[in-house]
Design an enzyme around this catalytic site. Structure first.
Site, PDB file in Angstrom:
ATOM      1  N   LYS A  41       0.810  -1.348  -0.025  1.00 40.47           N
ATOM      2  CA  LYS A  41      -0.052   0.116   0.300  1.00 40.47           C
ATOM      3  C   LYS A  41       0.914   1.334  -0.012  1.00 40.47           C
ATOM      4  O   LYS A  41       1.851   1.376   0.455  1.00 40.47           O
ATOM      5  CB  LYS A  41      -0.756   0.137   1.340  1.00 40.47           C
ATOM      6  CG  LYS A  41      -1.950  -1.026   1.529  1.00 40.47           C
ATOM      7  CD  LYS A  41      -2.493  -1.015   2.647  1.00 40.47           C
ATOM      8  CE  LYS A  41      -3.214  -2.103   3.152  1.00 40.47           C
ATOM      9  NZ  LYS A  41      -3.297  -2.137   4.721  1.00 40.47           N
ATOM     10  N   ARG A  90     -12.298  -4.795  14.533  1.00 37.88           N
ATOM     11  CA  ARG A  90     -13.086  -3.724  14.747  1.00 37.88           C
ATOM     12  C   ARG A  90     -14.528  -3.941  14.392  1.00 37.88           C
ATOM     13  O   ARG A  90     -15.564  -3.791  15.211  1.00 37.88           O
ATOM     14  CB  ARG A  90     -12.605  -2.541  13.840  1.00 37.88           C
ATOM     15  CG  ARG A  90     -11.224  -1.824  14.462  1.00 37.88           C
ATOM     16  CD  ARG A  90     -10.635  -1.003  13.242  1.00 37.88           C
ATOM     17  NE  ARG A  90     -10.580  -1.734  12.073  1.00 37.88           N
ATOM     18  CZ  ARG A  90      -9.608  -1.154  10.951  1.00 37.88           C
ATOM     19  NH1 ARG A  90      -9.102  -0.101  11.414  1.00 37.88           N
ATOM     20  NH2 ARG A  90      -9.620  -2.015  10.155  1.00 37.88           N
ATOM     21  N   SER A 127      -5.966   3.939  10.806  1.00 43.18           N
ATOM     22  CA  SER A 127      -4.786   4.628  10.165  1.00 43.18           C
ATOM     23  C   SER A 127      -5.433   5.331   8.844  1.00 43.18           C
ATOM     24  O   SER A 127      -5.137   6.462   8.610  1.00 43.18           O
ATOM     25  CB  SER A 127      -3.480   3.676   9.966  1.00 43.18           C
ATOM     26  OG  SER A 127      -3.284   3.237  10.832  1.00 43.18           O
TER      27      SER A 127
HETATM   28  O1  PNS Z   1      -1.896  -3.046   8.997  1.00 43.53           O
HETATM   29  P1  PNS Z   1      -2.347  -3.694   8.033  1.00 43.53           P
HETATM   30  O2  PNS Z   1      -1.983  -3.030   6.846  1.00 43.53           O
HETATM   31  O3  PNS Z   1      -3.607  -4.457   8.045  1.00 43.53           O
HETATM   32  O4  PNS Z   1      -1.251  -4.809   8.534  1.00 43.53           O
HETATM   33  C1  PNS Z   1      -1.012  -5.955   7.237  1.00 43.53           C
HETATM   34  C2  PNS Z   1      -0.253  -7.095   7.383  1.00 43.53           C
HETATM   35  C3  PNS Z   1       1.367  -6.300   7.494  1.00 43.53           C
HETATM   36  C4  PNS Z   1      -0.188  -7.658   8.803  1.00 43.53           C
HETATM   37  C5  PNS Z   1      -0.164  -8.134   6.538  1.00 43.53           C
HETATM   38  O5  PNS Z   1      -0.167  -7.619   5.037  1.00 43.53           O
HETATM   39  C6  PNS Z   1       0.805  -9.231   6.629  1.00 43.53           C
HETATM   40  O6  PNS Z   1       1.017  -9.752   7.332  1.00 43.53           O
HETATM   41  N1  PNS Z   1       1.801  -9.101   5.473  1.00 43.53           N
HETATM   42  C7  PNS Z   1       3.099  -9.848   5.591  1.00 43.53           C
HETATM   43  C8  PNS Z   1       2.805 -10.636   4.492  1.00 43.53           C
HETATM   44  C9  PNS Z   1       2.164 -12.244   4.374  1.00 43.53           C
HETATM   45  O7  PNS Z   1       2.429 -12.754   5.361  1.00 43.53           O
HETATM   46  N2  PNS Z   1       1.346 -12.322   3.732  1.00 43.53           N
HETATM   47  C10 PNS Z   1       0.262 -13.384   3.708  1.00 43.53           C
HETATM   48  C11 PNS Z   1      -0.804 -13.208   4.960  1.00 43.53           C
HETATM   49  S1  PNS Z   1      -1.850 -14.636   4.785  1.00 43.53           S
END
Ligand code: PNS
Length: 159
Positions: A41, A90, A127
């Site tokens: 993002k 949430r 956020s």
């Molecule tokens: O605050 P966010 O943007 O909702 O966080 C998302 C996050 C970073 C927790 C998620 O995108 C993530 O776990 N990314 C790491 C990559 C990953 O493991 N992807 C597969 C998830 S099943």
């Protein structure tokens, strides 16, 4: 030793995130806040800024540390001997995607995900909305720590 991870982008840290981290810190021996540094993002704050904001915001929680991570959250969990991923929910609209991620992560390495319902007074705080409201000049001081609010105003002014 039960160690949990609270992963996220934290762009920027809000009282919603901090509510979840604080409550996780009461449930587990140790909590690592894992700040995603390669998520796709558009970001307002760089990874090092997001990490230092979370470090400052969590400074009063002795069993909480903050680290950046790239790649899969399951790899981070395996590398850090993590028992569970903690995520805040949430609203029902969060659930479908969070369930999908929890099941994917579990099927990859067996790591468990624990969902915590966000405290009602923080249920609407995200956020994205904080950035949108602040971007149009709205007052978001009730939703983020003071130093995040200052950083947000400075970053939006510079843009
Ligand atoms: O605050 P966010 O943007 O909702 O966080 C998302 C996050 C970073 C927790 C998620 O995108 C993530 O776990 N990314 C790491 C990559 C990953 O493991 N992807 C597969 C998830 S099943």
């Amino acid at each position: 030793m039960r160690r949990a991870v609270c992963p996220g982008s934290f762009d920027p840290a809000t009282f919603g995130h901090l509510d979840i981290v604080r409550r996780a810190s009461g449930l587990f021996d140790e909590v690592i806040v894992a700040v995603g540094t390669n998520v796709s993002k558009n970001r307002l704050f760089e990874a090092d800024e997001r990490i230092s904001m979370m470090r400052r915001a969590c400074a009063d929680l002795p069993n909480v540390s903050v680290e950046g991570f790239t790649g899969l959250v399951t790899t981070f969990c395996a590398d850090h001997d993590v028992t569970a991923i903690v995520k805040g929910l949430r609203a029902a609209s969060d659930f479908d995607y969070e369930l999908q991620m929890a099941q994917m992560n579990s099927s990859l390495t067996g790591v468990e995900t624990v969902f915590l319902p966000t405290s009602p007074e923080r249920g609407f705080v995200s956020s994205s909305l904080v950035k949108e409201v602040a971007g149009f000049g709205g007052d978001v001081s009730a939703f983020v720590p003071d130093f995040v609010h200052d950083a947000l105003k400075a970053r939006l002014r510079d843009r």
